[in-house]
Structures are given as C-alpha cells and as structure tokens.
Design an enzyme around this catalytic site. Sequence first.
Site, PDB file in Angstrom:
ATOM      1  N   ASP A  11      98.509  -8.201 -10.202  1.00 24.30           N
ATOM      2  CA  ASP A  11      98.513  -9.510 -10.929  1.00 24.30           C
ATOM      3  C   ASP A  11      97.849 -10.835  -9.997  1.00 24.30           C
ATOM      4  O   ASP A  11      97.523 -11.994 -10.529  1.00 24.30           O
ATOM      5  CB  ASP A  11      99.954 -10.047 -11.215  1.00 24.30           C
ATOM      6  CG  ASP A  11     100.942 -10.154  -9.808  1.00 24.30           C
ATOM      7  OD1 ASP A  11     100.428  -9.358  -8.545  1.00 24.30           O
ATOM      8  OD2 ASP A  11     102.027 -10.627  -9.930  1.00 24.30           O
ATOM      9  N   GLU A  57     105.342  -6.491   4.465  1.00 21.81           N
ATOM     10  CA  GLU A  57     104.004  -6.653   5.058  1.00 21.81           C
ATOM     11  C   GLU A  57     104.304  -6.596   6.734  1.00 21.81           C
ATOM     12  O   GLU A  57     103.646  -5.887   7.367  1.00 21.81           O
ATOM     13  CB  GLU A  57     103.597  -8.047   4.707  1.00 21.81           C
ATOM     14  CG  GLU A  57     103.127  -8.154   3.211  1.00 21.81           C
ATOM     15  CD  GLU A  57     104.358  -8.753   2.567  1.00 21.81           C
ATOM     16  OE1 GLU A  57     105.595  -8.682   2.970  1.00 21.81           O
ATOM     17  OE2 GLU A  57     103.824  -8.971   0.969  1.00 21.81           O
TER      18      GLU A  57
HETATM   19  C1  UGA Z   1     105.308 -10.314  -3.581  1.00 17.48           C
HETATM   20  C2  UGA Z   1     104.072  -9.662  -2.756  1.00 17.48           C
HETATM   21  O1  UGA Z   1     103.010 -10.313  -3.380  1.00 17.48           O
HETATM   22  C3  UGA Z   1     104.186  -8.190  -3.415  1.00 17.48           C
HETATM   23  O2  UGA Z   1     103.116  -7.553  -2.367  1.00 17.48           O
HETATM   24  C4  UGA Z   1     105.509  -7.546  -2.805  1.00 17.48           C
HETATM   25  O3  UGA Z   1     105.309  -5.931  -3.230  1.00 17.48           O
HETATM   26  C5  UGA Z   1     106.577  -8.137  -3.594  1.00 17.48           C
HETATM   27  O4  UGA Z   1     106.525  -9.367  -3.354  1.00 17.48           O
HETATM   28  C6  UGA Z   1     107.951  -7.323  -3.333  1.00 17.48           C
HETATM   29  O5  UGA Z   1     108.823  -8.268  -3.606  1.00 17.48           O
HETATM   30  O6  UGA Z   1     108.056  -6.424  -2.961  1.00 17.48           O
HETATM   31  P1  UGA Z   1     105.182 -10.412  -6.369  1.00 17.48           P
HETATM   32  O7  UGA Z   1     104.315 -11.056  -7.232  1.00 17.48           O
HETATM   33  O8  UGA Z   1     106.932 -10.838  -6.393  1.00 17.48           O
HETATM   34  O9  UGA Z   1     104.766 -10.067  -5.188  1.00 17.48           O
HETATM   35  O10 UGA Z   1     105.515  -8.843  -7.026  1.00 17.48           O
HETATM   36  P2  UGA Z   1     104.979  -8.181  -8.170  1.00 17.48           P
HETATM   37  O11 UGA Z   1     103.493  -8.810  -8.418  1.00 17.48           O
HETATM   38  O12 UGA Z   1     105.822  -8.031  -9.460  1.00 17.48           O
HETATM   39  O13 UGA Z   1     104.805  -6.679  -7.566  1.00 17.48           O
HETATM   40  C7  UGA Z   1     103.814  -6.282  -6.704  1.00 17.48           C
HETATM   41  C8  UGA Z   1     103.300  -4.933  -7.179  1.00 17.48           C
HETATM   42  O14 UGA Z   1     103.934  -3.949  -7.310  1.00 17.48           O
HETATM   43  C9  UGA Z   1     102.236  -5.432  -8.472  1.00 17.48           C
HETATM   44  O15 UGA Z   1     100.917  -4.477  -8.503  1.00 17.48           O
HETATM   45  C10 UGA Z   1     103.112  -4.735  -9.527  1.00 17.48           C
HETATM   46  O16 UGA Z   1     102.373  -4.171 -10.540  1.00 17.48           O
HETATM   47  C11 UGA Z   1     103.917  -3.436  -8.535  1.00 17.48           C
HETATM   48  N1  UGA Z   1     105.191  -3.232  -9.357  1.00 17.48           N
HETATM   49  C12 UGA Z   1     106.209  -4.169  -9.670  1.00 17.48           C
HETATM   50  C13 UGA Z   1     105.592  -1.625  -9.456  1.00 17.48           C
HETATM   51  O17 UGA Z   1     104.869  -0.804  -9.334  1.00 17.48           O
HETATM   52  N2  UGA Z   1     106.812  -1.513 -10.189  1.00 17.48           N
HETATM   53  C14 UGA Z   1     107.839  -2.406 -10.153  1.00 17.48           C
HETATM   54  O18 UGA Z   1     108.827  -2.284 -10.712  1.00 17.48           O
HETATM   55  C15 UGA Z   1     107.395  -3.938  -9.981  1.00 17.48           C
HETATM   56 MN    MN Z   2     102.628 -10.512  -7.752  1.00 16.24          MN
END
Ligand code: UGA
Ligand code: MN
Length: 342
Positions: free
Chosen positions: A176, A262
């Site tokens: 995203d 991280e």
């Molecule tokens: C923040 C950080 O930028 C992420 O790198 C981190 O993994 C995340 O927090 C965290 O809390 O672990 P955020 O925007 O809150 O990011 O998280 P998302 O963008 O919703 O998820 C990070 C990545 O994991 C995305 O590429 C998303 O597609 C993937 N994801 C998310 C999954 O593969 N499975 C899920 O159930 C949720």
């Molecule tokens: Mn994100």
Amino acid sequence: MKSQLFSRFLLLLPWVLIVIIVLDIDSSRAPLPALAPRGGGGGGGGSGGARPAAARAPPQRRPEAALPTIYAITPTYSRPVQKAELTRLANTFRQVARLHWILVEDAAARSELVSRFVAGAGLPCTHLHVPTPRRYKRPGLPRATEQRNAGLAWLRQRHQHLPPPQPGVLFFADDDNTYSLELFQEMRTTRKVSVWPVGLVGGRRYERPVVENGKVVGWYTGWRADRPFAIDMAGFAVSLQVILSHPKAVFKRRGSQPGMQESDFLKQITTVEELEPKANNCTKVLVWHTRTEKVNLANEPKYHLDTVNIELTSSEQSLKKKRASSFSLSWAPEERHQKIAR
Ligand code: UGA
Ligand code: MN
C-alpha cells in the site's frame, strides 16, 4: 535425359540443404525478441513458483548487466483493494531496471487473481504464499511476519549455493506504500544496510534518520523514539550479502511488540553506526507510508446480480480452490522454524 536431370538434382540437394541450415542458425543468433524478461536474475526457483513474465521494453542488457538486482519482498492479502494496490506497485516496479518482485500471499494457497496478475505483470516475479496463523490475525499484532520470512527463505535458498559476489539488494515493499523511482537508484548502491526518510508515518509528516558527518546519530520521530532503529519497514534496504551471511536473521513473533519488527530485525544484522544514509543524507522523502482507505461496499448486493462476472477480489476463488502448491517447500522450513520457536 530424365536420369541425368535427376542425378544433377541429387548433386545439388546437399548444397541447398547446407545453405538452408546456415541461414537458419544465423537467424536464431539474432537478438532476443522483446519477450525476454528484463534482467532480474532470471526468475527461476521452483516449478511454477517463479514466473518471469513478458516485458515490453526493448532489451538493454549491456548497461543493466552490471547493476545489482533489487529484490522487493511484498506481503499481500486478499481484500477488495488488493488488485488495485498490486497494479499501482507493478506500474512503478516495471520502470525499475533489474528488479525482481517477490510477492508473498498471506493465504493457504496461491490465489487465481494474484497468479493471473503475476503472469501479466511484465517484470520478473516470484509468487509465494504462506498463511498467517489465525491466532496472529488480530489488531495490534505485527503483520506479515510469516510472509517476509518466506521471502527471505526463498532468497537464501536460491543464493546459498552460488559463489560470491552476488550483487543484490533486498527491500521490503508493502503493497500500500508509494515509491518514487529515485528511491531505487538510491538503494541500489547499498553496501550493507542503507536507510532514508519515510513520509506520512509515525504520526508525523515524515520520520527520518538524523545524520551528522555522514553517520546516523539518531532518529527524528514522533512515536517511540526509544526504538533502537526508529524506522518503518519502507525506510531501509539490506545487501544480499548481509542476508546470506546472517542466515538466522528473521522476523520473530515471540516477544515482538507492535512497531518493533523493523528494530528487532535490524538488530540481528547491523548497528546504528554502520548504517549508510541515502537520499541526500536523509533529507529527502522518496517513499510514503500511504494507507488505502477501507472501501465502502455498503451498496454491494448480497448475491451476484450483474450479468457478468468481474474479477476484483480473489477471496471467492481462493476459498473455493485450496490447491496444494508445488511451491510450498520454499517456505515450509521457515514455518517449521516458527513453530519450534514458540
Ligand atoms: C506498518 C508497517 O509499515 C508495516 O511494515 C508493518 O508490517 C505493519 O505496520 C505492522 O503493524 O506489522 P501498516 O500500514 O499498518 O504498516 O500495515 P499494512 O500495510 O496493513 O500491512 C503491511 C503489509 O502486510 C502489507 O503489504 C499488507 O498487504 C500485508 N498484510 C497485512 C498481510 O499480508 N496480511 C494481513 O493480514 C495484513
Ligand atoms: Mn501499510
């Protein structure tokens, strides 16, 4: 008379054949058609797992050959915006030379939507999958731990038997975020671990490593400044050599607090003193932690009413078809490791 003609024909025949063969060899030596994948180290790595898809750009192999490959690990999961996110990402990545995209689905099987997407993405792709255990699918818990580890395992498996040097750079590219092309130029020269600012994160317009005399000396952040590496996943890259020389460095579930993934990972492979500041001594934002708004599907009918079936989300297909993937092996050892660790 007839037999004379026939013997002449027999005499000439081998020569004609030789000319035809020579012409044929010559044409097969001609430059590869535009279908050849653009660099990216080929994209091998398992039956059906890696798919170097068609690239439309003309081959520019000579100037690109010297460039280290950038491996982008992207965790992704099924939701209405998934295809839109992946489309946006592919449109960026396609413009980056020697980029190999490692897409890791958070799913028990590879979905048809992502498989189709990867096949037409127009850049070297490896498509993996591993499901997040249900107990970890809760708000407040770190996301995509298993998926990033699957990407790391694939990378190590692919490179461990090859002799050094293997110039390459690894970068965790969530689906995203928004990435400028300049970011890839910056990270390409990573020697060990490089860092740069990230926009729209930590409750501020940006977070950034604070640099003095070319060295990182602290962090400008609005959130948990006590983190050893107060940086978002989108704010660093690691050389392939460092990934290979620290084979045990992974993302951990146990003891991991939200927002600490991280730091926990970077602690295993580097020190703050060692970090290489990019983006003009960390004074330029080249990547943004954008987050896509949850879509409003309030008027979506409960049952299918339209006359056509339009692919938007993979949830229907992936639920219907839990195909056993031939690629499971590449992440299975990592999953076992996770299970033992707990
Ligand atoms: C923040 C950080 O930028 C992420 O790198 C981190 O993994 C995340 O927090 C965290 O809390 O672990 P955020 O925007 O809150 O990011 O998280 P998302 O963008 O919703 O998820 C990070 C990545 O994991 C995305 O590429 C998303 O597609 C993937 N994801 C998310 C999954 O593969 N499975 C899920 O159930 C949720
Ligand atoms: Mn994100």
